[in-house]
Design a protein around this motif. Structure first.
Motif, PDB file in Angstrom:
ATOM      1  N   PHE A   1      -4.345   8.918   2.032  1.00 31.79           N
ATOM      2  CA  PHE A   1      -3.127   8.111   2.100  1.00 31.79           C
ATOM      3  C   PHE A   1      -3.413   6.721   2.671  1.00 31.79           C
ATOM      4  O   PHE A   1      -2.874   5.723   2.192  1.00 31.79           O
ATOM      5  CB  PHE A   1      -2.024   8.803   2.909  1.00 31.79           C
ATOM      6  N   LYS A   2      -4.267   6.635   3.689  1.00 28.54           N
ATOM      7  CA  LYS A   2      -4.636   5.326   4.244  1.00 28.54           C
ATOM      8  C   LYS A   2      -5.266   4.453   3.163  1.00 28.54           C
ATOM      9  O   LYS A   2      -4.991   3.247   3.096  1.00 28.54           O
ATOM     10  CB  LYS A   2      -5.601   5.497   5.416  1.00 28.54           C
ATOM     11  N   SER A   3      -6.079   5.047   2.319  1.00 27.08           N
ATOM     12  CA  SER A   3      -6.696   4.305   1.215  1.00 27.08           C
ATOM     13  C   SER A   3      -5.634   3.817   0.231  1.00 27.08           C
ATOM     14  O   SER A   3      -5.658   2.665  -0.210  1.00 27.08           O
ATOM     15  CB  SER A   3      -7.721   5.186   0.508  1.00 27.08           C
ATOM     16  N   LEU A   4      -4.702   4.692  -0.096  1.00 31.80           N
ATOM     17  CA  LEU A   4      -3.597   4.316  -0.992  1.00 31.80           C
ATOM     18  C   LEU A   4      -2.798   3.172  -0.376  1.00 31.80           C
ATOM     19  O   LEU A   4      -2.472   2.192  -1.038  1.00 31.80           O
ATOM     20  CB  LEU A   4      -2.709   5.531  -1.245  1.00 31.80           C
ATOM     21  N   LEU A   5      -2.502   3.283   0.910  1.00 33.26           N
ATOM     22  CA  LEU A   5      -1.708   2.278   1.609  1.00 33.26           C
ATOM     23  C   LEU A   5      -2.443   0.934   1.668  1.00 33.26           C
ATOM     24  O   LEU A   5      -1.813  -0.121   1.573  1.00 33.26           O
ATOM     25  CB  LEU A   5      -1.375   2.775   3.014  1.00 33.26           C
ATOM     26  N   SER A   6      -3.764   0.967   1.773  1.00 34.68           N
ATOM     27  CA  SER A   6      -4.529  -0.279   1.846  1.00 34.68           C
ATOM     28  C   SER A   6      -4.483  -1.057   0.530  1.00 34.68           C
ATOM     29  O   SER A   6      -4.717  -2.263   0.517  1.00 34.68           O
ATOM     30  CB  SER A   6      -5.978  -0.003   2.250  1.00 34.68           C
ATOM     31  N   ASP A   7      -4.172  -0.372  -0.561  1.00 34.29           N
ATOM     32  CA  ASP A   7      -4.048  -1.038  -1.865  1.00 34.29           C
ATOM     33  C   ASP A   7      -2.689  -1.698  -2.053  1.00 34.29           C
ATOM     34  O   ASP A   7      -2.467  -2.376  -3.047  1.00 34.29           O
ATOM     35  CB  ASP A   7      -4.276  -0.035  -3.005  1.00 34.29           C
ATOM     36  N   ILE A   8      -1.786  -1.464  -1.120  1.00 36.53           N
ATOM     37  CA  ILE A   8      -0.434  -2.029  -1.177  1.00 36.53           C
ATOM     38  C   ILE A   8      -0.353  -3.130  -0.128  1.00 36.53           C
ATOM     39  O   ILE A   8      -0.726  -2.921   1.025  1.00 36.53           O
ATOM     40  CB  ILE A   8       0.626  -0.932  -0.891  1.00 36.53           C
ATOM     41  N   GLY A   9       0.143  -4.279  -0.504  1.00 37.33           N
ATOM     42  CA  GLY A   9       0.262  -5.386   0.433  1.00 37.33           C
ATOM     43  C   GLY A   9       1.093  -5.028   1.654  1.00 37.33           C
ATOM     44  O   GLY A   9       2.066  -4.275   1.557  1.00 37.33           O
TER      45      GLY A   9
ATOM     46  N   THR B   1      -5.224  18.087   6.769  1.00 40.15           N
ATOM     47  CA  THR B   1      -4.369  16.899   6.874  1.00 40.15           C
ATOM     48  C   THR B   1      -5.166  15.648   7.232  1.00 40.15           C
ATOM     49  O   THR B   1      -4.721  14.538   6.932  1.00 40.15           O
ATOM     50  CB  THR B   1      -3.241  17.110   7.898  1.00 40.15           C
ATOM     51  N   ILE B   2      -6.327  15.808   7.821  1.00 40.15           N
ATOM     52  CA  ILE B   2      -7.160  14.638   8.127  1.00 40.15           C
ATOM     53  C   ILE B   2      -7.672  14.016   6.831  1.00 40.15           C
ATOM     54  O   ILE B   2      -7.591  12.796   6.640  1.00 40.15           O
ATOM     55  CB  ILE B   2      -8.320  15.020   9.076  1.00 40.15           C
ATOM     56  N   SER B   3      -8.174  14.832   5.941  1.00 41.16           N
ATOM     57  CA  SER B   3      -8.644  14.340   4.638  1.00 41.16           C
ATOM     58  C   SER B   3      -7.484  13.736   3.849  1.00 41.16           C
ATOM     59  O   SER B   3      -7.608  12.657   3.255  1.00 41.16           O
ATOM     60  CB  SER B   3      -9.296  15.478   3.855  1.00 41.16           C
ATOM     61  N   PHE B   4      -6.366  14.436   3.835  1.00 44.53           N
ATOM     62  CA  PHE B   4      -5.175  13.933   3.150  1.00 44.53           C
ATOM     63  C   PHE B   4      -4.752  12.586   3.742  1.00 44.53           C
ATOM     64  O   PHE B   4      -4.447  11.634   3.019  1.00 44.53           O
ATOM     65  CB  PHE B   4      -4.032  14.953   3.245  1.00 44.53           C
ATOM     66  N   GLY B   5      -4.741  12.506   5.066  1.00 43.61           N
ATOM     67  CA  GLY B   5      -4.369  11.261   5.742  1.00 43.61           C
ATOM     68  C   GLY B   5      -5.300  10.117   5.384  1.00 43.61           C
ATOM     69  O   GLY B   5      -4.854   8.985   5.183  1.00 43.61           O
ATOM     70  N   ASN B   6      -6.586  10.401   5.275  1.00 41.83           N
ATOM     71  CA  ASN B   6      -7.535   9.359   4.878  1.00 41.83           C
ATOM     72  C   ASN B   6      -7.276   8.884   3.454  1.00 41.83           C
ATOM     73  O   ASN B   6      -7.370   7.690   3.163  1.00 41.83           O
ATOM     74  CB  ASN B   6      -8.975   9.858   5.026  1.00 41.83           C
TER      75      ASN B   6
ATOM     76  N   VAL C   1       2.085  11.422   6.345  1.00 45.13           N
ATOM     77  CA  VAL C   1       2.371  10.084   5.830  1.00 45.13           C
ATOM     78  C   VAL C   1       3.202   9.293   6.839  1.00 45.13           C
ATOM     79  O   VAL C   1       2.910   8.119   7.113  1.00 45.13           O
ATOM     80  CB  VAL C   1       3.071  10.188   4.453  1.00 45.13           C
ATOM     81  N   CYS C   2       4.218   9.901   7.396  1.00 40.79           N
ATOM     82  CA  CYS C   2       5.067   9.203   8.369  1.00 40.79           C
ATOM     83  C   CYS C   2       4.282   8.822   9.623  1.00 40.79           C
ATOM     84  O   CYS C   2       4.474   7.728  10.169  1.00 40.79           O
ATOM     85  CB  CYS C   2       6.280  10.050   8.724  1.00 40.79           C
ATOM     86  N   ASN C   3       3.396   9.700  10.081  1.00 45.05           N
ATOM     87  CA  ASN C   3       2.569   9.379  11.246  1.00 45.05           C
ATOM     88  C   ASN C   3       1.672   8.173  10.973  1.00 45.05           C
ATOM     89  O   ASN C   3       1.515   7.294  11.820  1.00 45.05           O
ATOM     90  CB  ASN C   3       1.723  10.581  11.666  1.00 45.05           C
ATOM     91  N   ILE C   4       1.092   8.119   9.796  1.00 41.63           N
ATOM     92  CA  ILE C   4       0.217   6.992   9.435  1.00 41.63           C
ATOM     93  C   ILE C   4       1.031   5.710   9.286  1.00 41.63           C
ATOM     94  O   ILE C   4       0.606   4.638   9.732  1.00 41.63           O
ATOM     95  CB  ILE C   4      -0.585   7.322   8.163  1.00 41.63           C
ATOM     96  N   LEU C   5       2.205   5.809   8.687  1.00 39.77           N
ATOM     97  CA  LEU C   5       3.074   4.631   8.584  1.00 39.77           C
ATOM     98  C   LEU C   5       3.480   4.135   9.962  1.00 39.77           C
ATOM     99  O   LEU C   5       3.544   2.920  10.201  1.00 39.77           O
ATOM    100  CB  LEU C   5       4.301   4.946   7.733  1.00 39.77           C
ATOM    101  N   GLU C   6       3.734   5.042  10.883  1.00 36.89           N
ATOM    102  CA  GLU C   6       4.083   4.670  12.255  1.00 36.89           C
ATOM    103  C   GLU C   6       2.904   3.959  12.917  1.00 36.89           C
ATOM    104  O   GLU C   6       3.084   2.906  13.553  1.00 36.89           O
ATOM    105  CB  GLU C   6       4.482   5.905  13.062  1.00 36.89           C
ATOM    106  N   GLN C   7       1.711   4.505  12.774  1.00 37.58           N
ATOM    107  CA  GLN C   7       0.508   3.887  13.349  1.00 37.58           C
ATOM    108  C   GLN C   7       0.282   2.486  12.777  1.00 37.58           C
ATOM    109  O   GLN C   7      -0.213   1.603  13.474  1.00 37.58           O
ATOM    110  CB  GLN C   7      -0.722   4.750  13.082  1.00 37.58           C
ATOM    111  N   ALA C   8       0.630   2.291  11.518  1.00 37.24           N
ATOM    112  CA  ALA C   8       0.459   0.994  10.861  1.00 37.24           C
ATOM    113  C   ALA C   8       1.612   0.043  11.152  1.00 37.24           C
ATOM    114  O   ALA C   8       1.612  -1.098  10.672  1.00 37.24           O
ATOM    115  CB  ALA C   8       0.311   1.194   9.348  1.00 37.24           C
ATOM    116  N   GLY C   9       2.618   0.502  11.898  1.00 40.00           N
ATOM    117  CA  GLY C   9       3.771  -0.336  12.219  1.00 40.00           C
ATOM    118  C   GLY C   9       4.714  -0.539  11.047  1.00 40.00           C
ATOM    119  O   GLY C   9       5.475  -1.501  11.021  1.00 40.00           O
ATOM    120  N   ARG C  10       4.701   0.395  10.087  1.00 35.06           N
ATOM    121  CA  ARG C  10       5.513   0.223   8.874  1.00 35.06           C
ATOM    122  C   ARG C  10       6.632   1.249   8.723  1.00 35.06           C
ATOM    123  O   ARG C  10       7.458   1.121   7.820  1.00 35.06           O
ATOM    124  CB  ARG C  10       4.608   0.289   7.643  1.00 35.06           C
ATOM    125  N   LEU C  11       6.666   2.247   9.582  1.00 33.18           N
ATOM    126  CA  LEU C  11       7.661   3.307   9.404  1.00 33.18           C
ATOM    127  C   LEU C  11       9.089   2.790   9.581  1.00 33.18           C
ATOM    128  O   LEU C  11       9.981   3.173   8.817  1.00 33.18           O
ATOM    129  CB  LEU C  11       7.397   4.475  10.357  1.00 33.18           C
TER     130      LEU C  11
END
Length: 143
Positions: free
Chosen positions: A49-57, A42-47, A77-87
């Protein structure tokens, strides 16, 4: 702009995106797909997803469809969105199927979040049913 993000185990989300492209045409560029691959942690998967998310404004609206609520891909994905303040501003739905994804892809830019959720969940559940073949009685046929 709104983005639809398809999240799954394996390549399900990629196949679903490919099928959606036949229906949504040029709008497919606002659909992203990511899947947790066999043997991937899940760490690799999360990374990825972070890359995918960085391509989206950061101002883009997000609709996330996951194959299974509570599964590792959607949870990550939800954990990363939460960390980014977007969930809190992201619509997240689980139990992804083709009618659900098609409806979300079509409505994401024109409907309120609540209308999108209602219509998408209704379409997803109403599309699941047994297929039956109806035969006309031989007596009704003219010879």
């Amino acid at each position: 702009m709104s983005y639809l993000i398809l999240v799954s185990h394996g390549r399900f989300s990629e196949g679903l995106k490919d099928a959606l492209s036949m229906f949504v045409g040029d709008s497919i560029h606002t659909v992203k797909a990511i899947g947790l691959q066999s043997g991937e942690d899940t760490i690799s998967f999360g990374n990825r997803f972070k890359s995918l998310l960085s391509d989206i404004g950061s101002d883009a609206d997000l609709v996330v469809l996951g194959d299974i609520i509570g599964g590792s891909p959607l949870t990550t994905v939800c954990n990363i969105l939460e960390q980014a303040g977007r969930l809190s501003t992201t619509v997240v739905l689980g139990g992804m199927n083709f009618p659900m994804a098609l409806n979300a892809a079509i409505l994401k830019d024109t409907s309120s979040s609540q209308d999108l959720i209602s219509a998408t969940l209704l379409e997803a559940s109403s599309a699941v049913k047994q297929f039956t073949v109806h035969h006309e009685d031989d007596e009704d046929e003219e010879i």
